[in-house]
Design an enzyme around this catalytic site. Structure first.
Site, short mmCIF file in Angstrom:
data_model
loop_
_atom_site.label_atom_id
_atom_site.label_comp_id
_atom_site.label_asym_id
_atom_site.label_seq_id
_atom_site.Cartn_x
_atom_site.Cartn_y
_atom_site.Cartn_z
N CYS A 159 1.09 -1.63 0.61
CA CYS A 159 0.01 0.36 -0.06
C CYS A 159 1.15 1.34 -0.03
O CYS A 159 1.84 1.73 1.16
CB CYS A 159 -1.03 0.53 1.29
SG CYS A 159 -1.71 1.34 1.23
N CYS A 161 -0.44 4.15 1.65
CA CYS A 161 -0.57 3.87 3.41
C CYS A 161 1.25 4.29 3.98
O CYS A 161 1.55 5.39 4.85
CB CYS A 161 -0.31 2.28 4.42
SG CYS A 161 -2.16 1.33 3.61
N ASP A 162 2.22 3.65 3.49
CA ASP A 162 3.59 3.97 3.83
C ASP A 162 4.65 4.41 2.75
O ASP A 162 5.66 4.01 3.23
CB ASP A 162 4.17 2.32 3.70
CG ASP A 162 2.66 1.16 4.51
OD1 ASP A 162 2.68 1.75 5.94
OD2 ASP A 162 2.93 0.42 4.39
#
Ligand code: NAP
Length: 311
Positions: free
Chosen positions: A133, A136-137
């Site tokens: 992701c 997300c990261d």
């Protein structure tokens, strides 16, 4: 007879539980294989509204569960094996533990699982420089080289997004042509920070002394030549699979990729009383907050359905 059975405990499932519990429907949640869902495999979540300092994924899920239980949600740690419609319009939900539940409504919130390469040490490296992701990261890897594996819209979108942070983004694809739509492919290939690596497959993840990602070992599948590409993070973007195997034979309509079809803007499936929410029906947005929002919609749809039954 249950009013509502919620299948799955990701953001969609817990949000459905909070709403149906507050509506006095006394929901029963069946937790599934990976209680807490995809967020339990991530580290810090920085984009869930209301947490300006970020929150760890597992903690966010624990809080959602606490909130659902506070209003009376019951939880069973079991795995659903089938959902079927009965002749009187009720539903039967069966579990691997051998329990059969009768319910007026079911909310399918079983999510989707990212596909992985299935190579050595993959599971243990998630969160240590391996993720599925970028949203997300990505921000955790500023000014360092990273790579994205895949050639579809997700891979191109993630590679373009990652150029905001990374010093360089290798786009590693197993063929010499992207599967992505023309506009996404062109955007990615025009970006000077993105370097496509064609006809190439990742064979091994290489880590440093701290066990964090250092490089990937790749092979060119045309020449057989092996090499290493130094990266601090690997973003695997080779697609997701919705968790709908248990719906085989249920009559619940799925699209060609196995996602539960929703009727227009509602969360209704084709079977009255069966609703779906979150990534199990969404291959486009796939965010914690969109799944939670859809879980709320499913709860409201189920509540209205039950109210109409009781008419
Ligand atoms: P996808 O279109 O299925 O693409 C998966 C990519 O991963 C393909 O390029 C495939 O290679 C590669 N791949 C699959 N298995 C692999 C393996 N074992 N090793 C190496 N490479 C592998 O998946 P997606 O990109 O996640 O997209 C899914 C759907 O969501 C699509 O309909 C897409 O259009 C949509 N989507 C839309 C947007 C948007 O519009 N903003 C953004 C993201 C996704 P091959 O090409 O060789 O098969």
């Amino acid at each position: 007879m249950e009013d509502v059975i919620i299948i799955g405990t990701g953001c969609a499932g817990w949000t459905s539980a909070i709403y149906t519990a507050r509506a006095n429907l006394n929901p029963l949640v069946i937790a599934g294989e990976q209680p807490g869902g995809q967020l339990t495999t991530t580290t810090e979540v920085e984009n869930f509204p209301g947490f300006p300092d970020g929150i760890m994924g597992p903690e966010l899920m624990m809080r959602m569960q606490q909130q659902a239980e506070k209003f009376g949600t019951r939880v069973e740690y079991d795995l659903v094996t089938s959902v079927s419609e009965n002749s009187d319009g009720t539903l039967t939900v069966k579990t691997v533990g051998g329990t059969e539940y009768l319910t007026k409504t079911a909310i399918i919130a079983t999510g989707a699982s990212p596909r992985w390469l299935n190579i050595d040490r993959e599971k243990e490296l998630v969160g240590h420089g391996l993720t599925s992701c970028a949203t997300c990261d990505g921000a955790f890897y500023p000014d360092v080289p990273v790579c994205v594996i895949g050639g579809g819209d997700s891979a191109c979108e993630e590679a373009s997004f990652l150029t905001k942070f990374a010093s360089k983004v290798y786009l590693i694809h197993r063929r010499d042509e992207l599967r992505a739509s023309q506009i996404m492919a062109e955007r990615a290939l025009a970006n000077k920070k993105i370097e496509p690596v064609w006809n190439t497959e990742v064979k091994e993840y290489l880590t440093d002394d701290e066990g964090e990602m250092r490089a990937v070992k790749v092979v060119n599948n045309q020449t057989g030549e092996e090499s290493e590409i130094e990266v601090k993070c690997v973003f695997v973007a080779i697609g997701h699979d919705p968790n709908t195997d248990f719906l085989a034979g249920s009559g619940v309509a799925l699209d060609d990729d196995g996602y539960v079809l929703q009727d227009g803007h509602s969360t209704n499936s084709n079977i009255p009383g069966v609703f779906s929410a979150g990534d199990v029906s969404d291959h486009v947005y796939r965010q914690a907050i969109t799944a939670a929002g859809n879980g709320c919609q499913a709860a409201l749809d189920a509540e209205r359905y039950i109210a109409a039954l009781e008419g």
